[in-house]
Design an enzyme around this catalytic site. Structure first.
Site, PDB file in Angstrom:
ATOM      1  N   ARG A 283      15.101  -0.925  -6.201  1.00  0.00           N
ATOM      2  CA  ARG A 283      14.680  -1.838  -5.137  1.00  0.00           C
ATOM      3  C   ARG A 283      13.244  -2.324  -5.305  1.00  0.00           C
ATOM      4  O   ARG A 283      12.883  -3.403  -4.839  1.00  0.00           O
ATOM      5  CB  ARG A 283      14.894  -1.205  -3.765  1.00  0.00           C
ATOM      6  CG  ARG A 283      14.246   0.155  -3.555  1.00  0.00           C
ATOM      7  CD  ARG A 283      14.831   0.829  -2.305  1.00  0.00           C
ATOM      8  NE  ARG A 283      14.184   2.085  -1.941  1.00  0.00           N
ATOM      9  CZ  ARG A 283      14.494   3.271  -2.466  1.00  0.00           C
ATOM     10  NH1 ARG A 283      15.424   3.360  -3.393  1.00  0.00           N
ATOM     11  NH2 ARG A 283      13.876   4.374  -2.077  1.00  0.00           N
TER      12      ARG A 283
ATOM     13  N   HIS B  15       6.016  12.521  -1.244  1.00  0.00           N
ATOM     14  CA  HIS B  15       7.022  13.173  -0.402  1.00  0.00           C
ATOM     15  C   HIS B  15       6.995  14.682  -0.602  1.00  0.00           C
ATOM     16  O   HIS B  15       7.074  15.448   0.352  1.00  0.00           O
ATOM     17  CB  HIS B  15       8.431  12.677  -0.755  1.00  0.00           C
ATOM     18  CG  HIS B  15       8.805  11.400  -0.099  1.00  0.00           C
ATOM     19  ND1 HIS B  15       9.055  11.312   1.257  1.00  0.00           N
ATOM     20  CD2 HIS B  15       8.983  10.152  -0.593  1.00  0.00           C
ATOM     21  CE1 HIS B  15       9.369  10.056   1.548  1.00  0.00           C
ATOM     22  NE2 HIS B  15       9.325   9.337   0.452  1.00  0.00           N
TER      23      HIS B  15
ATOM     24  N   THR C 187      10.662   1.757   1.548  1.00  0.00           N
ATOM     25  CA  THR C 187      10.464   1.047   0.282  1.00  0.00           C
ATOM     26  C   THR C 187      11.141  -0.325   0.200  1.00  0.00           C
ATOM     27  O   THR C 187      10.525  -1.301  -0.234  1.00  0.00           O
ATOM     28  CB  THR C 187      10.943   1.947  -0.870  1.00  0.00           C
ATOM     29  OG1 THR C 187      10.156   3.128  -0.834  1.00  0.00           O
ATOM     30  CG2 THR C 187      10.791   1.271  -2.219  1.00  0.00           C
TER      31      THR C 187
ATOM     32  N   HIS D 253       4.209   0.964   1.885  1.00  0.00           N
ATOM     33  CA  HIS D 253       4.048   1.751   3.113  1.00  0.00           C
ATOM     34  C   HIS D 253       3.033   2.847   2.821  1.00  0.00           C
ATOM     35  O   HIS D 253       2.685   3.064   1.660  1.00  0.00           O
ATOM     36  CB  HIS D 253       5.367   2.398   3.574  1.00  0.00           C
ATOM     37  CG  HIS D 253       6.068   3.116   2.459  1.00  0.00           C
ATOM     38  ND1 HIS D 253       5.622   4.325   1.977  1.00  0.00           N
ATOM     39  CD2 HIS D 253       7.136   2.783   1.704  1.00  0.00           C
ATOM     40  CE1 HIS D 253       6.403   4.697   0.973  1.00  0.00           C
ATOM     41  NE2 HIS D 253       7.324   3.780   0.769  1.00  0.00           N
TER      42      HIS D 253
ATOM     43  N   ASP E 199       3.873   2.494  -4.563  1.00  0.00           N
ATOM     44  CA  ASP E 199       4.838   3.051  -3.619  1.00  0.00           C
ATOM     45  C   ASP E 199       4.195   4.247  -2.909  1.00  0.00           C
ATOM     46  O   ASP E 199       3.876   5.252  -3.538  1.00  0.00           O
ATOM     47  CB  ASP E 199       6.096   3.473  -4.401  1.00  0.00           C
ATOM     48  CG  ASP E 199       7.342   3.503  -3.538  1.00  0.00           C
ATOM     49  OD1 ASP E 199       7.264   4.066  -2.428  1.00  0.00           O
ATOM     50  OD2 ASP E 199       8.389   2.990  -3.982  1.00  0.00           O
TER      51      ASP E 199
ATOM     52  N   ASN F  35      16.123   1.021   3.841  1.00  0.00           N
ATOM     53  CA  ASN F  35      16.656   1.291   2.502  1.00  0.00           C
ATOM     54  C   ASN F  35      18.179   1.347   2.566  1.00  0.00           C
ATOM     55  O   ASN F  35      18.875   1.086   1.590  1.00  0.00           O
ATOM     56  CB  ASN F  35      16.130   2.617   1.966  1.00  0.00           C
ATOM     57  CG  ASN F  35      14.678   2.517   1.533  1.00  0.00           C
ATOM     58  OD1 ASN F  35      14.218   1.456   1.133  1.00  0.00           O
ATOM     59  ND2 ASN F  35      13.964   3.629   1.621  1.00  0.00           N
TER      60      ASN F  35
HETATM   61 ZN    ZN Z   1       8.281   3.371  -0.929  1.00  0.00          ZN
HETATM   62 ZN    ZN Z   2       9.141   7.299   0.182  1.00  0.00          ZN
END
Ligand code: ZN
Ligand code: ZN
Length: 545
Positions: free
Chosen positions: A171, A308, A86, A352, A45, A107
């Site tokens: 998810r 992030h 995501t 991503h 991720d 999302n």
């Molecule tokens: Zn993600």
């Molecule tokens: Zn993210």
């Protein structure tokens, strides 16, 4: 945490599938079984492709380097739609499709039929299974409108293949497991792995036994130091930067970090815990034990939480990848021991990439910026009320898309293009805004071809807004001057790793473009099964023996 801009490319990959070279039989040259006993999909991720190389000096020989050395590396692998977050990422790795068909447009989105917001894997008709919060368990793949490669594998074997999806995020587990596999995700509130009544009516004994061992609680006692001396982390900038976000409870975003159960997700031990649980599934579900191909889909969510907060130039992100490399080695070594070398196939990719923190780019004199909160929605509201009259003209504003009030528009005889023109005139000259496009009636000649394809692949009539605001490269919409995000159509968000390894895979690399949608049809060829029903991709023929 942030509102995302989202986008897509289809390029040449959406051509009809070509038959493979005539009737030549697929020669089996290795000594192992002709089909893999197990396919392991690894999605990281928030992994930019460059992370495979930037931190390479610190990777060992048995993890990422082994995949590259012994496998096939698609070095120029891109997302081909403009919604790089995501949910869509995981959906499209496994469906070979695009949001326009799969319905996985973000999302979260606004559902035009129900007139309300929707979370990508929410399902109010199901309940939590396992000791987790009721809310965390109301999840299923109900919103996914196409089949996955894992569904097709199950169909092709009359549902005797086993499919298990595992991820910290719901998810990240649910979409890869498709409509017919099993999925497990982590409930941070309770510290337990859970599933939902969509999948089962009770948690499997092995999963319950794993929860009873309280492993996350043990990891939460660790103090996070860099694996190697921090001075040797020359691939990232100095640890203490004013634009890094802090993990909750900390005064500064610097090493050492104290971990709590609530912040485990943003540390390397989120990945460790995920692999612990995935290997427990491998063992107890007896994946890869017989000739019927099974599928284990693992998604490592922690690099996203850390990415992030700290950004791609941080010591934290470097360390999380240096340590993830050790987990990759643990995975491959375990597969060698339990399934056997040559009996399994692995692919590694990401859902991503990520943008630089705007303040970092600005510090080095590059163009970038942050569109704060309602900075755009306020002037849009004002201009529509002023020019068209009172009323709620915009029903929802999410994923950089505006969902217009079609009833009001019909009453007042206003068209989408009129609203587009009004908004463009008002915000088109604002710093950081590139363009306002009409998704419903998209004019591809208005944006460079590569980006036009990404935008076209996005629009789903029931789930997408009519208008989309495109920001310039380096810009995103957010609510904090600290940290960063992803979701754009630009290369930092779309260019991700794709490395293949193991049974049926050639050794080599290519810099030819490949697309996320090519993964599922390549697996279809490898396994000789039907491709997913919304597939737009093409098998990558260089990859296959
Ligand atoms: Zn993600
Ligand atoms: Zn993210």
């Amino acid at each position: 945490m942030y509102k995302y801009l989202s986008f897509l490319i289809i390029g040449s990959s959406c051509l009809a599938q070509q038959p493979q070279s005539g009737n030549t039989p697929n020669a089996v040259t290795n000594m192992t079984s002709s089909k893999p006993k197990l396919v392991v999909g690894v999605v990281v991720d928030q992994m930019r492709y460059e992370y495979l190389y930037r931190f390479q000096e610190k990777y060992g020989q048995d993890g990422f380097q082994r995949l590259i050395r012994e496998g096939f590396n698609c070095k120029n692998n891109q997302y081909h739609y403009a919604s790089t977050v995501t949910g869509p990422g995981h959906a499209h790795v496994y469906t070979g499709s695009v949001p326009a068909l799969s319905g996985i447009v973000g999302n979260d989105w606004y559902d035009k039929v129900d007139g309300k917001g929707e979370y990508v894997v929410s399902d109010t008709s199901v309940t939590v299974i396992g000791e987790g919060s009721a809310r965390a368990g109301k999840m299923s793949p109900e919103n996914l409108k196409v089949t996955t490669i894992t569904d097709q594998l199950r169909i092709s074997t009359q549902f005797t293949s086993k499919v298990v999806g595992v991820a910290f995020k719901d998810r990240g587990a649910i979409l890869p497991a498709g409509h017919t596999g099993d999925a497990y995700w982590f409930d941070i509130g309770s510290g337990n792995w859970i599933t939902s009544s969509f999948y089962d009516d009770a948690l499997k004994p092995w999963a319950k036994a794993f929860n009873d061992r309280n492993i996350p609680q043990e990891y939460a006692k660790i103090v996070w130091e860099t694996l190697y001396p921090i001075e040797s982390y020359i691939e990232s900038e100095a640890d203490d930067q004013p634009y890094e976000n802090r993990i909750s409870g900390e005064k500064k975003a610097i090493f050492p970090h104290k971990i709590k159960l609530g912040t485990l997700a943003a540390t390397p031990w989120g990945n460790t815990l995920t692999l612990d649980f995935a290997l427990e599934a491998l063992e107890n579900e007896e994946l890869g034990k017989d000739e019927i191909t099974d599928f284990l889909a693992i998604s490592f969510s922690s690099p996203d939480y850390a990415g992030h907060a700290f950004g791609p130039q941080s010591k934290e992100v470097e360390d999380i990848y240096v340590r993830l490399d050790l987990e990759m080695a643990r995975l491959l070594n375990t597969l060698d021991a339990k399934v056997g070398k040559g009996n399994y196939t692995v692919f590694l990719t990401a859902d991503h990439g990520v943008a630089e923190i705007p303040a970092f780019l600005k510090k080095h004199d590059m163009s970038a910026g942050l569109m704060m909160g309602s900075e755009l929605s306020k002037p849009i509201d004002e201009i529509l009320k002023k020019e068209l009259g009172k009323g709620e003209w915009i029903l929802a504003n999410t994923n950089y898309q505006l969902y217009l009030n079609r009833e009001l528009m019909a009453t007042k005889k206003v068209s989408v293009s009129q609203i587009q023109e009004l908004i463009s005139a008002k915000i088109g000259l604002i710093d950081g805004v590139y363009k306002v496009v009409n998704l419903e009636n998209f004019n591809a000649s208005n944006v460079p071809a590569m980006f036009a394809n990404k935008i076209q692949n996005l629009y789903h009539p029931k789930r997408s807004g009519e208008l989309m605001i495109l920001l310039e490269p380096g810009w995103f919409n957010g609510y904090s001057t600290r940290g960063t995000t992803h979701g754009s159509m630009y290369p930092y968000d779309t260019h991700v790793p794709l490395v293949w390894f193991g049974n049926g895979i050639r050794k080599g690399e290519t810099v030819e473009p490949t697309y996320i949608s090519d993964i599922a049809p390549t697996l279809s060829q490898l396994l000789d099964i039907q491709e997913p029903n919304g597939n737009v991709g093409t098998p990558i023929k260089e990859v296959l023996k």
